[in-house]
Structures are given as C-alpha cells and as structure tokens.
Design an enzyme around this catalytic site. Sequence first.
Site, mmCIF file in Angstrom:
data_model
loop_
_atom_site.group_PDB
_atom_site.id
_atom_site.type_symbol
_atom_site.label_atom_id
_atom_site.label_comp_id
_atom_site.label_asym_id
_atom_site.label_seq_id
_atom_site.Cartn_x
_atom_site.Cartn_y
_atom_site.Cartn_z
ATOM 1 N N GLU A 95 0.828 -1.211 0.000
ATOM 2 C CA GLU A 95 0.000 0.000 0.000
ATOM 3 C C GLU A 95 0.860 1.259 0.000
ATOM 4 O O GLU A 95 1.906 1.293 0.644
ATOM 5 C CB GLU A 95 -0.845 0.048 1.282
ATOM 6 N N CYS A 108 2.918 8.322 1.504
ATOM 7 C CA CYS A 108 3.388 7.398 2.537
ATOM 8 C C CYS A 108 3.724 6.084 1.838
ATOM 9 O O CYS A 108 2.844 5.443 1.260
ATOM 10 C CB CYS A 108 2.259 7.225 3.564
ATOM 11 N N CYS A 115 5.159 -7.231 7.731
ATOM 12 C CA CYS A 115 6.163 -6.747 8.682
ATOM 13 C C CYS A 115 6.313 -7.795 9.775
ATOM 14 O O CYS A 115 5.352 -8.468 10.133
ATOM 15 C CB CYS A 115 5.694 -5.424 9.302
ATOM 16 N N CYS A 119 3.597 -5.316 15.967
ATOM 17 C CA CYS A 119 2.915 -4.343 16.841
ATOM 18 C C CYS A 119 1.430 -4.716 16.900
ATOM 19 O O CYS A 119 0.802 -4.977 15.869
ATOM 20 C CB CYS A 119 3.092 -2.927 16.306
ATOM 21 N N CYS A 122 -1.519 -2.960 14.810
ATOM 22 C CA CYS A 122 -1.225 -2.726 13.393
ATOM 23 C C CYS A 122 -1.662 -3.901 12.520
ATOM 24 O O CYS A 122 -1.281 -5.053 12.772
ATOM 25 C CB CYS A 122 0.282 -2.492 13.246
ATOM 26 N N GLY A 160 5.649 -2.119 6.810
ATOM 27 C CA GLY A 160 7.020 -2.569 7.042
ATOM 28 C C GLY A 160 7.819 -1.675 7.960
ATOM 29 O O GLY A 160 7.460 -0.525 8.217
ATOM 30 N N GLU A 161 8.910 -2.230 8.438
ATOM 31 C CA GLU A 161 9.860 -1.492 9.273
ATOM 32 C C GLU A 161 11.065 -1.157 8.387
ATOM 33 O O GLU A 161 11.838 -2.054 8.009
ATOM 34 C CB GLU A 161 10.265 -2.381 10.462
ATOM 35 N N SER A 192 10.408 6.504 9.284
ATOM 36 C CA SER A 192 9.849 6.138 10.581
ATOM 37 C C SER A 192 10.378 4.776 11.000
ATOM 38 O O SER A 192 10.507 3.871 10.174
ATOM 39 C CB SER A 192 8.324 6.091 10.447
ATOM 40 N N LEU A 215 6.789 5.532 19.241
ATOM 41 C CA LEU A 215 7.013 5.414 20.684
ATOM 42 C C LEU A 215 5.826 4.708 21.358
ATOM 43 O O LEU A 215 5.982 3.629 21.921
ATOM 44 C CB LEU A 215 7.242 6.831 21.255
ATOM 45 N N HIS A 216 4.694 5.358 21.352
ATOM 46 C CA HIS A 216 3.411 4.774 21.783
ATOM 47 C C HIS A 216 3.272 4.444 23.268
ATOM 48 O O HIS A 216 2.153 4.275 23.746
ATOM 49 C CB HIS A 216 3.047 3.526 20.955
ATOM 50 N N HIS A 290 -6.775 4.051 14.367
ATOM 51 C CA HIS A 290 -7.729 3.610 13.342
ATOM 52 C C HIS A 290 -8.092 2.164 13.658
ATOM 53 O O HIS A 290 -7.208 1.300 13.678
ATOM 54 C CB HIS A 290 -7.102 3.686 11.945
ATOM 55 N N CYS A 333 -2.948 1.358 8.243
ATOM 56 C CA CYS A 333 -1.969 0.769 7.339
ATOM 57 C C CYS A 333 -2.043 -0.751 7.384
ATOM 58 O O CYS A 333 -1.987 -1.349 8.454
ATOM 59 C CB CYS A 333 -0.589 1.248 7.759
HETATM 60 FE FE1 SF4 Z 1 4.869 -2.122 13.831
HETATM 61 FE FE2 SF4 Z 1 5.156 -0.465 11.709
HETATM 62 FE FE3 SF4 Z 1 5.558 -3.095 11.450
HETATM 63 FE FE4 SF4 Z 1 3.106 -2.170 11.835
HETATM 64 S S1 SF4 Z 1 4.378 -1.792 10.047
HETATM 65 S S2 SF4 Z 1 4.038 -3.971 12.832
HETATM 66 S S3 SF4 Z 1 3.498 -0.451 13.207
HETATM 67 S S4 SF4 Z 1 6.771 -1.689 12.704
#
Ligand code: SF4
Length: 344
Positions: A95, A108, A115, A119, A122, A160-161, A192, A215-216, A290, A333
């Site tokens: 996406e 974005c 990923c 998290c 997510c 993704g990270e 990010s 951070l969260h 979201h 996302c």
């Molecule tokens: Fe975490 Fe970002 Fe991966 Fe989602 S895409 S699991 S928020 S690192």
Amino acid sequence: MKTANQETLYGKNPQQLAALCLEEGLPRFAAGQIARWLYKRHTEDPAQMTDLPAAVRTRLAQRFTAALSAPVRVSESADGTRKYLFRTRAGHPIESAYIPEAERATLCVSSQAGCRMGCRFCATGRQGLQQSLPAEEILNQIVSLPERDRLTNLVFMGMGEPLDNTDEVLRSLEILTAEWGFGWSPKRITVSTAGVVPQLRRLLDATKVHLAVSLHNPFPEERAAIMPVERAWPVAEVVRVLREYDFTHQRRVSFEYIVLSGLNDTPRHVRELCRLLNGIPCRINLIRFHRIPESPYFSPPDEEMIRFRDALTARGIQTTIRASRGEDIQAACGLLSTQEKARQ
Ligand code: SF4
C-alpha cells in the site's frame, strides 16, 4: 522468457551502473547517461536511451526486466486521500497513501510487504513479513504514482519497518536525494522506525532525512505489551542513540504516539514521556487509533486527546494531534492489502 527474479536496471546507483558500463564496454560517463534516463526522465526502457549505442540498448533490453508498474487498485476518500495498492514482482500487495493538503502533498510509502515487528495495534503486523522490497519497488510507488509531479513530501511510514530492510531503504534514499537521482532535498523525507537500534546509526550517519520514532508508550513493560520490538531494542536505548545526534538544525526527530484510551494517555504517561525525552529537541505527534478488526483498543474522545496534548505542551514538549485522513477507505496501514490477500 523474463521471470520475476530477473535483475532490473531501475534502482541501480552510479557504482552499480558504472560496473554495468564496464561489463558492456561502455565509457564510465555512460553511467551518468543511464542514470539520467532512469531518474530524471523516469524511463527504464533501454530502447529509449538514444544516446547509447544501438547494440548496447538491445543487450540491456534482453538482460533486464521492467521494475516499474502502475498501481492495481485505488480507493479514494471523501477527504481526497487516495490509497494505492501496488503488486510486487513476487506478487505481494503493498500500500501507498497519497495525502493532499493545502500546501503540500505527501506520499506514505511501504518498505516491506507485511512486517515482522508484530505491533499489536497494526494490521500490517498481523500479516507477518512476506517480502522486503528492493529499492526499485520502493521507488516504483513514487514513480508510478499518478500524482507523482505534485508530491512535495515523502514518509516511510507505510507497510514494514524500514530499518528491517536498511540496505534497500538506504539505496532508495540515495537515489531520491542525489543530484544524479531524483534530486530531492532530504528535508522532504521522513523515515519512521519502531527503533531497530543496530540500524539506527547507519541511517543517521548515511543520510540527512528526518526521523520519526514509533514510541506509543514510555514505560518498557507497557510498551513491550503492544510492541514486541521493545524487548529486543528498548526505546530508552533508541533515545540514548538519538542524544548523540544533532536535531536542532538540518534534521528533525519526532515521536509518533497512537493514543489508546486508558492505556497510554494518563498523567503518569505525561510525566514519563517528559523524563524520557528531556533535553531532546523534538515533537510528539499524537495519532488517533484507526480501528482494525477484533482489536481491543480504542481512541479516546477528542477532548481527552486535546487534554493529553495540552498536558505535554505545558511541560515543554511540542505536541500536535495529527489530522485523521482517509477514515472511510481503510486508513489503518495494512487493512487494504489484508483485504486484497483475502480476495486472492
Ligand atoms: Fe509495527 Fe510499523 Fe511493522 Fe506495523 S508496520 S508492525 S506499526 S513496525
């Protein structure tokens, strides 16, 4: 016959193009000619590279497969946000979100399909990792975007990270910011990360792009409950690394904070955030959660978001509430690609 594994010309940097020219018996300056076709004119078709010898063009066309491909789906929000779905050459949906505003237009981009950071809030994390994207598939999201020429800013905040795919993210950033490449200012780009400490210094040393840290929650145990990455690389360690760098001039650091009602928005969290970030010139971006299916989390009402923001601001941390965009088109996302995978 060409396969999904074939090498692409698009995505190569000057060193790789110079090596190619050597193999093809071309003078070194031909690397610059090819880079211009690729990254200034955005054509990857060797047949169009008319300043190269015809025999070389034919060989390049035989040797390399196409990297650039148009999005396969788009959803448009009432607020103008468009979510594009691209398909990688290996067939995975990814996406990109195009977010137009009054004076800027941000894309974005995704750095991976899925990923592995897991998290809890997510949708992409639930997919697990299918593929890290090569630089050309990161860049394709920009080059093949219908609104390409309107873009002013780029954020690596899609699926993704980025620091779990550092080599390819760095190559895409090199191509984006180099004079021979897209020529974008690094000030227009933000990467990010959830905080992959061993790769963080590489990013900060190799580029001048802005940084956003997910951070969260400032408390280790509470953060680990929603972000397993905390167990491997505590955010306190991330902050220690950040203190070695200058965020007062060329580059900025911000902290992303999805506000989860009752879980990370109390006065206790305000105090700990201030202690953790003390002395770092930064901003906190508060983000509404979201909803994703079967999630136990909720965003607090607006007045509580504002109270939380004001409490942080009163203690000297610049804090903003990010405007929600694209709520009506699966803004979270990873939701759109999750649907696409279910459809396949
Ligand atoms: Fe975490 Fe970002 Fe991966 Fe989602 S895409 S699991 S928020 S690192």
